[in-house]
Scaffold this active site. Structure first.
Site, PDB file in Angstrom:
ATOM      1  CG  ASP A  50      49.551  45.336  29.695  1.00  0.00           C
ATOM      2  OD1 ASP A  50      49.496  44.131  29.996  1.00  0.00           O
ATOM      3  OD2 ASP A  50      50.536  46.075  29.987  1.00  0.00           O
ATOM      4  CG  ASP A  72      48.838  52.411  35.539  1.00  0.00           C
ATOM      5  OD1 ASP A  72      48.340  51.728  36.464  1.00  0.00           O
ATOM      6  OD2 ASP A  72      50.029  52.768  35.524  1.00  0.00           O
ATOM      7  CG  ASN A  99      46.184  38.709  34.503  1.00  0.00           C
ATOM      8  OD1 ASN A  99      46.563  37.649  34.977  1.00  0.00           O
ATOM      9  ND2 ASN A  99      46.960  39.445  33.696  1.00  0.00           N
ATOM     10  CE1 TYR A 165      52.100  38.837  43.570  1.00  0.00           C
ATOM     11  CE2 TYR A 165      52.563  36.841  44.801  1.00  0.00           C
ATOM     12  CZ  TYR A 165      52.081  37.460  43.671  1.00  0.00           C
ATOM     13  OH  TYR A 165      51.566  36.703  42.635  1.00  0.00           O
ATOM     14  CE  LYS A 169      48.619  38.707  43.156  1.00  0.00           C
ATOM     15  NZ  LYS A 169      47.834  39.028  41.950  1.00  0.00           N
ATOM     16  CB  VAL A 198      52.975  30.897  35.827  1.00  0.00           C
ATOM     17  CG1 VAL A 198      52.675  30.701  34.352  1.00  0.00           C
ATOM     18  CG2 VAL A 198      51.695  30.793  36.652  1.00  0.00           C
TER      19      VAL A 198
HETATM   20  P1  NAD Z   1      53.609  39.529  33.883  1.00  0.00           P
HETATM   21  O1  NAD Z   1      54.486  40.472  34.611  1.00  0.00           O
HETATM   22  O2  NAD Z   1      54.195  38.547  32.923  1.00  0.00           O
HETATM   23  O3  NAD Z   1      52.461  40.326  33.105  1.00  0.00           O
HETATM   24  C1  NAD Z   1      51.702  41.273  33.789  1.00  0.00           C
HETATM   25  C2  NAD Z   1      51.086  42.226  32.787  1.00  0.00           C
HETATM   26  O4  NAD Z   1      50.435  43.233  33.577  1.00  0.00           O
HETATM   27  C3  NAD Z   1      52.111  42.932  31.905  1.00  0.00           C
HETATM   28  O5  NAD Z   1      51.674  42.942  30.566  1.00  0.00           O
HETATM   29  C4  NAD Z   1      52.184  44.346  32.487  1.00  0.00           C
HETATM   30  O6  NAD Z   1      52.466  45.335  31.509  1.00  0.00           O
HETATM   31  C5  NAD Z   1      50.783  44.489  33.044  1.00  0.00           C
HETATM   32  N1  NAD Z   1      50.731  45.492  34.109  1.00  0.00           N
HETATM   33  C6  NAD Z   1      51.610  45.696  35.115  1.00  0.00           C
HETATM   34  N2  NAD Z   1      51.240  46.752  35.844  1.00  0.00           N
HETATM   35  C7  NAD Z   1      50.086  47.206  35.302  1.00  0.00           C
HETATM   36  C8  NAD Z   1      49.230  48.294  35.611  1.00  0.00           C
HETATM   37  N3  NAD Z   1      49.497  49.120  36.610  1.00  0.00           N
HETATM   38  N4  NAD Z   1      48.120  48.469  34.851  1.00  0.00           N
HETATM   39  C9  NAD Z   1      47.850  47.647  33.806  1.00  0.00           C
HETATM   40  N5  NAD Z   1      48.653  46.626  33.450  1.00  0.00           N
HETATM   41  C10 NAD Z   1      49.757  46.413  34.197  1.00  0.00           C
HETATM   42  O7  NAD Z   1      52.794  38.757  35.026  1.00  0.00           O
HETATM   43  P2  NAD Z   1      52.025  37.363  34.929  1.00  0.00           P
HETATM   44  O8  NAD Z   1      52.945  36.303  35.372  1.00  0.00           O
HETATM   45  O9  NAD Z   1      51.331  37.236  33.643  1.00  0.00           O
HETATM   46  O10 NAD Z   1      50.986  37.589  36.135  1.00  0.00           O
HETATM   47  C11 NAD Z   1      49.625  37.885  35.929  1.00  0.00           C
HETATM   48  C12 NAD Z   1      48.909  37.758  37.261  1.00  0.00           C
HETATM   49  O11 NAD Z   1      49.107  36.448  37.814  1.00  0.00           O
HETATM   50  C13 NAD Z   1      49.419  38.731  38.333  1.00  0.00           C
HETATM   51  O12 NAD Z   1      48.327  39.216  39.086  1.00  0.00           O
HETATM   52  C14 NAD Z   1      50.316  37.871  39.193  1.00  0.00           C
HETATM   53  O13 NAD Z   1      50.429  38.350  40.517  1.00  0.00           O
HETATM   54  C15 NAD Z   1      49.590  36.542  39.135  1.00  0.00           C
HETATM   55  N6  NAD Z   1      50.474  35.412  39.443  1.00  0.00           N
HETATM   56  C16 NAD Z   1      51.547  35.138  38.654  1.00  0.00           C
HETATM   57  C17 NAD Z   1      52.360  34.063  38.988  1.00  0.00           C
HETATM   58  C18 NAD Z   1      53.566  33.702  38.163  1.00  0.00           C
HETATM   59  O14 NAD Z   1      54.323  32.801  38.563  1.00  0.00           O
HETATM   60  N7  NAD Z   1      53.809  34.335  37.022  1.00  0.00           N
HETATM   61  C19 NAD Z   1      52.062  33.273  40.108  1.00  0.00           C
HETATM   62  C20 NAD Z   1      50.962  33.606  40.880  1.00  0.00           C
HETATM   63  C21 NAD Z   1      50.154  34.662  40.527  1.00  0.00           C
END
Ligand code: NAD
Length: 274
Positions: A50, A72, A99, A165, A169, A198
């Site tokens: 992360d 990163d 992810n 976005y 995706k 989510v």
């Molecule tokens: P979040 O923002 O809660 O967590 C994302 C994590 O990724 C964080 O810990 C952040 O530090 C890390 N991160 C961000 N940029 C980064 C980078 N450049 N390198 C490494 N780590 C990095 O997001 P989430 O809700 O857990 O989402 C996870 C995945 O699910 C994402 O790809 C998101 O697009 C997808 N998603 C989420 C939702 C939702 O409603 N939360 C819906 C559809 C898809």
């Protein structure tokens, strides 16, 4: 005669397959952390990376059994380093879950900030690419493995005001379909999981920004989001983690190239009010 409960029992080679590490990006918090916990429960040696050092430190102290490092996904050298470390520890990569992802801004196309566009594309697409590129040779050499790209229901519809976005995706779906064909002959399965909204701080932030952008109350925007889903509620991160655990397992041994929504059935992402 004993009843067989799992398709994996049809396959005499199932136990002989290399397992390797389960590597999950952007997994110190949110959905990725839930996936990491679930895969560890299922017996995978898990490695999370992360970009947020504080989140990594917090995750590491809460999960001493899970390897966690700061990386990163935009940095190809960091991707190569993390993959090499996981291979050194566990022999191969059994599961790669791309992810890490960011939501990008909510704005009409003419108002999208160039830097925000580049950042969203860089993290959501290039980040997945660097990890795929680094992990694929080991997975091919090991003769098996599962890749899961975390996309979104934004990869299934047009998504007004969320161009970066949605584009990022949809790109992940293209990579999933293509790599399923390219890596399938080596025993590597590639699928995409599309979460709906989510429950959690990230969707709260998206709703708040959307509400501010539209001049509406966040509760009203949330109600509209919920009304777009047949089951009229958001999913949880455990819903996503359970699906990933299944796709990572041998029970999914013939599932590849699929785009699997875990969303309560999203009917549309079109907002009724400008
Ligand atoms: P979040 O923002 O809660 O967590 C994302 C994590 O990724 C964080 O810990 C952040 O530090 C890390 N991160 C961000 N940029 C980064 C980078 N450049 N390198 C490494 N780590 C990095 O997001 P989430 O809700 O857990 O989402 C996870 C995945 O699910 C994402 O790809 C998101 O697009 C997808 N998603 C989420 C939702 C939702 O409603 N939360 C819906 C559809 C898809």
């Amino acid at each position: 005669m004993a009843i067989q409960y799992s398709a994996a029992e049809d396959d005499p080679d199932a136990d002989a397959r290399p397992k390797g590490a389960a590597l999950i990006t952007g997994a110190a918090s949110g959905i990725g952390a839930a996936i990491a916990g679930k895969l560890a429960e299922d017996g995978w040696p898990v490695h999370v990376c992360d970009a947020a050092p504080d989140a990594v430190a917090e995750f590491a102290s809460a999960h001493p059994d899970i390897d966690a490092s700061v990386a990163d996904v935009r940095d190809p050298q960091a991707a190569a380093r993390v993959v090499a470390h996981a291979i050194a520890q566990h022999g191969s990569i059994g599961v790669l879950i791309n992810n890490a992802g960011v939501a990008g801004m909510t704005a009409a196309i003419e108002d999208v900030d160039d830097d925000d566009w580049r950042r969203t594309i860089d993290i959501n697409i290039n980040g997945a690419f660097y990890f795929l590129k680094a992990a694929a040779p080991a997975m091919k050499a090991a003769g098996g493995g599962a890749i899961i790209n975390i996309a979104s229901t934004a990869a299934l519809f047009g998504y007004p005001q969320r161009t970066a976005y949605a584009a990022s995706k949809w790109a992940l779906i293209g990579m999933t379909k293509t790599l399923a064909m390219e890596l399938g002959p080596f025993g590597v399965r590639v699928n995409a999981v599309c979460p709906g909204s989510v429950e959690g701080p990230r969707i709260d932030g998206v709703i708040e920004r959307d509400a501010a952008h539209r001049g509406m109350a966040p509760e009203e925007v949330r109600r509209i989001y919920e009304s777009q889903v047949s089951m009229r509620r958001f999913v949880t991160k455990n819903d996503i983690a359970d699906t990933c655990a299944f796709l990572a397992s041998d029970r999914a041994r013939m599932i590849s190239g699929q785009v699997i929504s875990v969303d309560g059935h999203t009917e549309t992402l079109t907002f009724p009010i400008k």
